[in-house]
Design a protein around this motif. Structure first.
Motif, PDB file in Angstrom:
ATOM      1  N   LYS A  25      41.859  41.980  33.738  1.00  0.00           N
ATOM      2  CA  LYS A  25      40.801  42.626  32.944  1.00  0.00           C
ATOM      3  C   LYS A  25      39.870  43.470  33.809  1.00  0.00           C
ATOM      4  O   LYS A  25      38.971  44.113  33.282  1.00  0.00           O
ATOM      5  CB  LYS A  25      39.982  41.558  32.202  1.00  0.00           C
ATOM      6  N   GLN A  26      40.091  43.419  35.133  1.00  0.00           N
ATOM      7  CA  GLN A  26      39.244  44.163  36.061  1.00  0.00           C
ATOM      8  C   GLN A  26      40.107  44.818  37.113  1.00  0.00           C
ATOM      9  O   GLN A  26      41.152  44.279  37.477  1.00  0.00           O
ATOM     10  CB  GLN A  26      38.353  43.166  36.810  1.00  0.00           C
ATOM     11  N   GLU A  27      39.667  45.962  37.631  1.00  0.00           N
ATOM     12  CA  GLU A  27      40.326  46.559  38.793  1.00  0.00           C
ATOM     13  C   GLU A  27      39.938  45.714  40.000  1.00  0.00           C
ATOM     14  O   GLU A  27      38.760  45.374  40.183  1.00  0.00           O
ATOM     15  CB  GLU A  27      39.835  47.995  38.990  1.00  0.00           C
ATOM     16  N   THR A  28      40.903  45.383  40.853  1.00  0.00           N
ATOM     17  CA  THR A  28      40.598  44.406  41.912  1.00  0.00           C
ATOM     18  C   THR A  28      39.905  45.015  43.137  1.00  0.00           C
ATOM     19  O   THR A  28      39.049  44.368  43.734  1.00  0.00           O
ATOM     20  CB  THR A  28      41.866  43.658  42.360  1.00  0.00           C
ATOM     21  N   LEU A  31      36.306  45.207  42.653  1.00  0.00           N
ATOM     22  CA  LEU A  31      35.763  43.844  42.603  1.00  0.00           C
ATOM     23  C   LEU A  31      35.546  43.300  44.022  1.00  0.00           C
ATOM     24  O   LEU A  31      34.499  42.711  44.322  1.00  0.00           O
ATOM     25  CB  LEU A  31      36.717  42.930  41.828  1.00  0.00           C
ATOM     26  N   VAL A  82      40.454  36.190  39.114  1.00  0.00           N
ATOM     27  CA  VAL A  82      40.243  37.349  38.233  1.00  0.00           C
ATOM     28  C   VAL A  82      40.747  37.013  36.831  1.00  0.00           C
ATOM     29  O   VAL A  82      41.783  36.360  36.662  1.00  0.00           O
ATOM     30  CB  VAL A  82      41.006  38.576  38.796  1.00  0.00           C
ATOM     31  N   THR A 181      41.609  48.513  29.734  1.00  0.00           N
ATOM     32  CA  THR A 181      40.362  48.391  30.509  1.00  0.00           C
ATOM     33  C   THR A 181      39.641  49.727  30.664  1.00  0.00           C
ATOM     34  O   THR A 181      38.439  49.768  30.840  1.00  0.00           O
ATOM     35  CB  THR A 181      40.624  47.810  31.918  1.00  0.00           C
TER      36      THR A 181
END
Ligand SMILES: [Mg+2]
Length: 425
Positions: A25-28, A31, A82, A181
């Motif tokens: 659900k997120q770009e790593t 992050l 994540v 996303t």
């Protein structure tokens, strides 16, 4: 990442998923940067990469150089937690022999995260010294994974969202642009067969590709340039009765679960107009919209759809009291109306309420659309939907109140038509 599991061998279709922003659900990379106070450097690079000013590989090398200073185990631990799209993760984990992850990220960072998915994972790799990444060893070319499975006889479905998925999606047999996303990269929209913006519609499409599904799909064709209308807009975006035609259609199909909108000319504007009202639509690309007609859009929209497909042109206005009948009719039919249009195509009928022929000079009724056809009967054709149906006649006809909008005169008539039933209420 080392190959630790055998190559899938039994099924004929393989699903290759990008990881970042497609399954997570997120770009790593952002992050990692945010968690360790390196966001300024990384965000500047990310923005330049998204804008297309720095090629992906160059940007990746630079980002790894910045983040490589961090403790590998700490990064791996961070990414292990994540959040994933749960439905997609479940799809993968229940079909781990049929699914593969292809990520440009380094396995030294994502191995913990990847271990939550029980399928094979291909990634880039790096040389680690003293718990720090000192050098990239390999950068994954996702298209090579696609080619490898194709060489083994698989139909390859690639699901991705970013610029670095483009070559793999161009190579894949079926390419799904994923906007879960963020809006998918422009480059992948130019090679995508499908675009989805919602986990529900992605899962529906994956199941449809995997196994033929029962039920009825509606294929709404909105790809054309609307040349005869002369308003320089694809017809889905023209306003009728104070709202965009596409919004009018979305209300009509509120109860239809598998709604497929075929896009071409002004695709991005049509997609945005749909998403303003409804997210779980499957968008189908007809990239060849200039050279082809609605028959092609119907064929493309019906591939991998449910058992029966309703062909509905984006410019077709049907009386609301007739709509449910058009969708729920038992079996195949051809929709017709009293003769109202300027350039009508006519149908000839027999005494058993069957359509026996289409004609350009005269007939009993006007071919108005829609039509319901078995998916397996729909073949590729560069011409019109009625040319597609011609080979299937005789078929029952369904008489409805309808008006399509090919010319400016039709457009004025459609406005009157809508007013007529609005006044009935
Ligand atoms: Mg991605």
């Amino acid at each position: 990442m080392e190959v630790t599991k055998p190559m899938p061998s039994k099924s004929k279709t393989i699903f290759i998923f990008d990881l970042d922003g497609t399954v997570t659900k997120q770009e790593t990379l952002p992050l990692i940067a945010n968690s360790f106070g390196l966001e300024d450097e990384i965000n500047a690079l990310t923005e330049q990469t998204i804008a297309g000013n720095i090629p992906f590989v160059e940007s990746f090398i630079q980002r790894v150089a910045i983040l490589g200073k961090l403790d590998v185990n700490e990064v791996n631990q961070l990414l292990s937690n994540v959040k994933l799209f749960e439905g997609i993760a479940e799809f993968i984990n229940t079909r781990h022999e049929q699914c593969v992850i292809a990520t440009g990220n380094c396995c030294e960072w994502v191995s913990g995260l990847a271990s939550r998915l029980s399928c094979e994972c291909y990634s880039s790799s790096a040389i680690v010294e003293n718990n720090k990444i000192v050098k990239l060893k390999s950068i994954l070319k996702k298209e090579s994974i696609v080619k490898r499975y194709q060489a083994e006889g698989y139909q390859v479905v690639f699901i991705g969202d970013g610029n670095n998925d483009m070559e793999a999606m161009r190579q894949a047999d079926i390419a799904i642009a994923c906007g879960l996303t963020h809006y998918p990269a422009n480059s992948i929209m130019s090679v995508a067969d499908y675009a989805v913006f919602n986990e529900c519609s992605l899962l529906r499409l994956l199941h449809q590709i995997n196994h033929a599904q029962q039920g009825t799909s509606v294929v709404l064709s909105c790809a054309g340039i609307g040349s005869r209308l002369g308003l320089a807009k694809t017809k889905a975006l023209i306003e009728v009765g104070g709202k965009k035609l596409i919004h009018f259609q979305l209300e009509v199909f509120e109860k239809v679960e598998d709604l497929r909108v075929v896009v071409g000319f002004q695709a991005r504007s049509v997609i945005q107009a749909v998403l303003d009202k409804r997210e779980d639509v499957i968008f189908v690309y007809n990239h060849d919209y200039f050279q082809t007609k609605t028959g092609t859009s119907f064929f493309l929209g019906s591939r991998h759809a449910n058992e029966f497909c309703v062909a509905w042109d984006g410019d077709l206005v049907v009386h609301p009291d007739d709509v449910d009948h058009c969708i729920d009719f038992d079996g195949e039919y051809v929709g017709c109306s009293d003769i109202v249009s300027e350039d009508a195509v006519f149908i000839k009928t027999d005494d058993n309420k069957n359509v026996i022929a289409f004609a350009l000079d005269n007939g009993d009724f006007e071919w108005s659309g829609p039509a319901k056809i078995k998916r397996d009967n729909i073949k590729y054709l560069s011409t019109n939907v009625f040319n597609q149906i011609e080979g299937l006649l005789p078929l029952p006809y369904l008489k409805i109140r309808a008006q399509d909008i090919d010319t400016y005169e039709d457009y004025k008539n459609a406005i009157k038509f809508i007013e007529s039933w609005s006044n009935e209420k």
